[in-house]
Design a protein around this motif. Structure first.
Motif, mmCIF file in Angstrom:
data_model
loop_
_atom_site.group_PDB
_atom_site.id
_atom_site.type_symbol
_atom_site.label_atom_id
_atom_site.label_comp_id
_atom_site.label_asym_id
_atom_site.label_seq_id
_atom_site.Cartn_x
_atom_site.Cartn_y
_atom_site.Cartn_z
ATOM 1 N N ASN A 1 0.809 -1.221 0.000
ATOM 2 C CA ASN A 1 0.000 0.000 0.000
ATOM 3 C C ASN A 1 0.843 1.271 0.000
ATOM 4 O OD1 ASN A 1 0.890 -0.117 2.619
ATOM 5 N ND2 ASN A 1 -1.137 0.077 3.543
ATOM 6 N N GLN A 2 2.163 1.153 0.129
ATOM 7 C CA GLN A 2 3.050 2.313 0.075
ATOM 8 C C GLN A 2 3.533 2.626 -1.346
ATOM 9 O OE1 GLN A 2 5.934 0.724 2.931
ATOM 10 N NE2 GLN A 2 5.493 2.488 4.238
ATOM 11 N N VAL A 3 3.259 1.741 -2.301
ATOM 12 C CA VAL A 3 3.714 1.939 -3.680
ATOM 13 C C VAL A 3 2.877 3.028 -4.331
ATOM 14 C CG1 VAL A 3 4.044 0.860 -5.936
ATOM 15 C CG2 VAL A 3 4.517 -0.436 -3.845
ATOM 16 N N PHE B 1 10.886 -0.595 -11.719
ATOM 17 C CA PHE B 1 11.202 0.316 -10.629
ATOM 18 C C PHE B 1 9.905 0.764 -9.961
ATOM 19 C CE2 PHE B 1 14.723 0.717 -13.614
ATOM 20 C CZ PHE B 1 15.799 0.466 -12.778
ATOM 21 N N LEU B 2 9.883 0.715 -8.623
ATOM 22 C CA LEU B 2 8.714 1.135 -7.849
ATOM 23 C C LEU B 2 9.065 2.356 -7.014
ATOM 24 C CD1 LEU B 2 7.503 -2.269 -6.333
ATOM 25 C CD2 LEU B 2 6.766 -1.197 -8.461
ATOM 26 N N ARG B 3 8.211 3.379 -7.052
ATOM 27 C CA ARG B 3 8.348 4.510 -6.129
ATOM 28 C C ARG B 3 7.504 4.173 -4.911
ATOM 29 N NH1 ARG B 3 10.617 9.148 -5.617
ATOM 30 N NH2 ARG B 3 11.128 9.317 -7.810
ATOM 31 N N VAL B 4 8.151 4.238 -3.754
ATOM 32 C CA VAL B 4 7.519 3.869 -2.497
ATOM 33 C C VAL B 4 7.581 5.057 -1.546
ATOM 34 C CG1 VAL B 4 7.626 2.298 -0.532
ATOM 35 C CG2 VAL B 4 8.164 1.456 -2.824
ATOM 36 N N SER B 5 6.449 5.454 -1.026
ATOM 37 C CA SER B 5 6.366 6.538 -0.026
ATOM 38 C C SER B 5 7.094 7.810 -0.450
ATOM 39 C CB SER B 5 6.915 6.053 1.322
ATOM 40 O OG SER B 5 6.173 4.981 1.790
ATOM 41 N N ARG B 6 6.894 8.251 -1.605
ATOM 42 C CA ARG B 6 7.398 9.502 -2.177
ATOM 43 C C ARG B 6 8.906 9.602 -2.329
ATOM 44 N NH1 ARG B 6 5.079 14.241 0.971
ATOM 45 N NH2 ARG B 6 4.867 12.725 2.622
ATOM 46 N N ASP B 7 9.710 9.032 -1.417
ATOM 47 C CA ASP B 7 11.145 9.306 -1.479
ATOM 48 C C ASP B 7 12.023 8.068 -1.631
ATOM 49 O OD1 ASP B 7 10.543 8.333 1.026
ATOM 50 O OD2 ASP B 7 11.940 9.630 2.078
ATOM 51 N N LYS B 8 11.429 6.902 -1.842
ATOM 52 C CA LYS B 8 12.220 5.683 -2.005
ATOM 53 C C LYS B 8 11.890 5.043 -3.341
ATOM 54 C CE LYS B 8 12.103 4.887 2.925
ATOM 55 N NZ LYS B 8 11.316 4.272 3.966
ATOM 56 N N VAL B 9 12.914 4.457 -3.974
ATOM 57 C CA VAL B 9 12.716 3.748 -5.230
ATOM 58 C C VAL B 9 13.375 2.381 -5.095
ATOM 59 C CG1 VAL B 9 13.205 3.719 -7.707
ATOM 60 C CG2 VAL B 9 12.616 5.871 -6.583
ATOM 61 N N TYR B 10 12.621 1.343 -5.439
ATOM 62 C CA TYR B 10 13.119 -0.028 -5.388
ATOM 63 C C TYR B 10 13.268 -0.565 -6.797
ATOM 64 C CZ TYR B 10 12.417 -0.452 -0.365
ATOM 65 O OH TYR B 10 12.512 -0.294 0.996
ATOM 66 N N GLU B 11 14.317 -1.351 -6.999
ATOM 67 C CA GLU B 11 14.526 -2.043 -8.263
ATOM 68 C C GLU B 11 14.066 -3.480 -8.107
ATOM 69 O OE1 GLU B 11 18.117 -3.619 -11.154
ATOM 70 O OE2 GLU B 11 18.549 -2.067 -9.677
ATOM 71 N N LEU C 1 0.872 -6.335 -7.014
ATOM 72 C CA LEU C 1 2.064 -6.985 -6.473
ATOM 73 C C LEU C 1 1.598 -7.984 -5.419
ATOM 74 C CD1 LEU C 1 5.171 -6.960 -6.608
ATOM 75 C CD2 LEU C 1 5.145 -5.235 -4.808
ATOM 76 N N VAL C 2 1.929 -9.263 -5.626
ATOM 77 C CA VAL C 2 1.469 -10.335 -4.752
ATOM 78 C C VAL C 2 2.681 -11.091 -4.238
ATOM 79 C CG1 VAL C 2 0.044 -12.416 -4.612
ATOM 80 C CG2 VAL C 2 -0.622 -10.547 -6.148
ATOM 81 N N ALA C 3 2.748 -11.275 -2.930
ATOM 82 C CA ALA C 3 3.880 -11.998 -2.326
ATOM 83 C C ALA C 3 3.818 -13.471 -2.677
ATOM 84 C CB ALA C 3 3.859 -11.808 -0.812
ATOM 85 N N ASP C 4 4.977 -14.076 -2.897
ATOM 86 C CA ASP C 4 5.062 -15.516 -3.132
ATOM 87 C C ASP C 4 4.798 -16.313 -1.865
ATOM 88 O OD1 ASP C 4 5.497 -15.676 -5.814
ATOM 89 O OD2 ASP C 4 7.584 -16.306 -5.689
ATOM 90 N N SER D 1 0.913 -12.065 2.722
ATOM 91 C CA SER D 1 1.654 -10.917 3.227
ATOM 92 C C SER D 1 1.655 -9.776 2.209
ATOM 93 C CB SER D 1 3.101 -11.321 3.521
ATOM 94 O OG SER D 1 3.857 -10.190 3.878
ATOM 95 N N SER D 2 1.628 -8.556 2.706
ATOM 96 C CA SER D 2 1.737 -7.403 1.813
ATOM 97 C C SER D 2 3.052 -6.670 2.080
ATOM 98 C CB SER D 2 0.558 -6.454 2.009
ATOM 99 O OG SER D 2 0.590 -5.905 3.309
ATOM 100 N N ARG D 3 3.974 -7.324 2.775
ATOM 101 C CA ARG D 3 5.286 -6.746 3.087
ATOM 102 C C ARG D 3 6.324 -7.400 2.176
ATOM 103 N NH1 ARG D 3 7.950 -4.115 7.504
ATOM 104 N NH2 ARG D 3 10.069 -4.910 7.744
ATOM 105 N N PHE D 4 7.137 -6.565 1.539
ATOM 106 C CA PHE D 4 8.137 -7.028 0.585
ATOM 107 C C PHE D 4 9.500 -6.500 1.012
ATOM 108 C CE2 PHE D 4 4.077 -6.633 -1.494
ATOM 109 C CZ PHE D 4 3.940 -7.856 -2.119
ATOM 110 N N CYS D 5 10.500 -7.373 1.036
ATOM 111 C CA CYS D 5 11.847 -6.990 1.437
ATOM 112 C C CYS D 5 12.837 -7.386 0.349
ATOM 113 C CB CYS D 5 12.235 -7.677 2.744
ATOM 114 S SG CYS D 5 11.176 -7.234 4.135
#
Length: 136
Positions: A42-44, A56-66, A84-87, A91-95
């Protein structure tokens, strides 16, 4: 019976994940795990595809994930939204290091599902080095 076996295995996996690790020299001292960078679905805020195997995902305005795309995702370049669905389940948390699936709804074709791995959170310098077309 099956429920108790599944619960026992789940507990075993949970306990094993909490086990301390030792230093490569075998000194027996516990070494801290590298801090993984995480975000919630939900932060994407935005996304952009990079090369054929990048997202590339922009997360919470100031972070970008590859994210690294395993195999081709046909409509990723033209997608207006995606899921985006976790394997690992609900869970909706991705690390960093996690695997997930990207769901790209097709306009005239079927929905495309692609497997992705969360590679890293980009530094400011890495983000600035991205071509403008790849920046979310």
């Amino acid at each position: 019976m099956r429920t108790s076996i599944a619960a026992g295995l789940g507990l075993l996996v949970f306990v094993a994940a909490c086990a301390p690790t030792t230093a490569p020299g075998g000194s027996g001292e516990s070494t801290p795990r590298a801090a993984r960078q995480c975000f919630s679905a939900n932060q994407v805020d935005n996304f952009r595809s990079g090369t054929l195997d990048q997202l590339f995902l922009r997360v919470s305005r100031d972070k970008v994930y590859e994210l690294s795309v395993a195999g081709g995702c046909r409509d990723l370049d033209y997608a207006l939204h995606l899921g985006l669905v976790a394997d690992t389940g609900a869970s909706s948390r991705f690390c960093t290091g996690d695997w997930a699936r990207v769901v790209v709804p097709g306009n005239t074709q079927r929905t495309d599902v692609c497997r992705v791995r969360i590679v890293k959170q980009l530094t400011d310098a890495e983000f600035e080095a991205l071509p403008a077309a790849h920046r979310p």
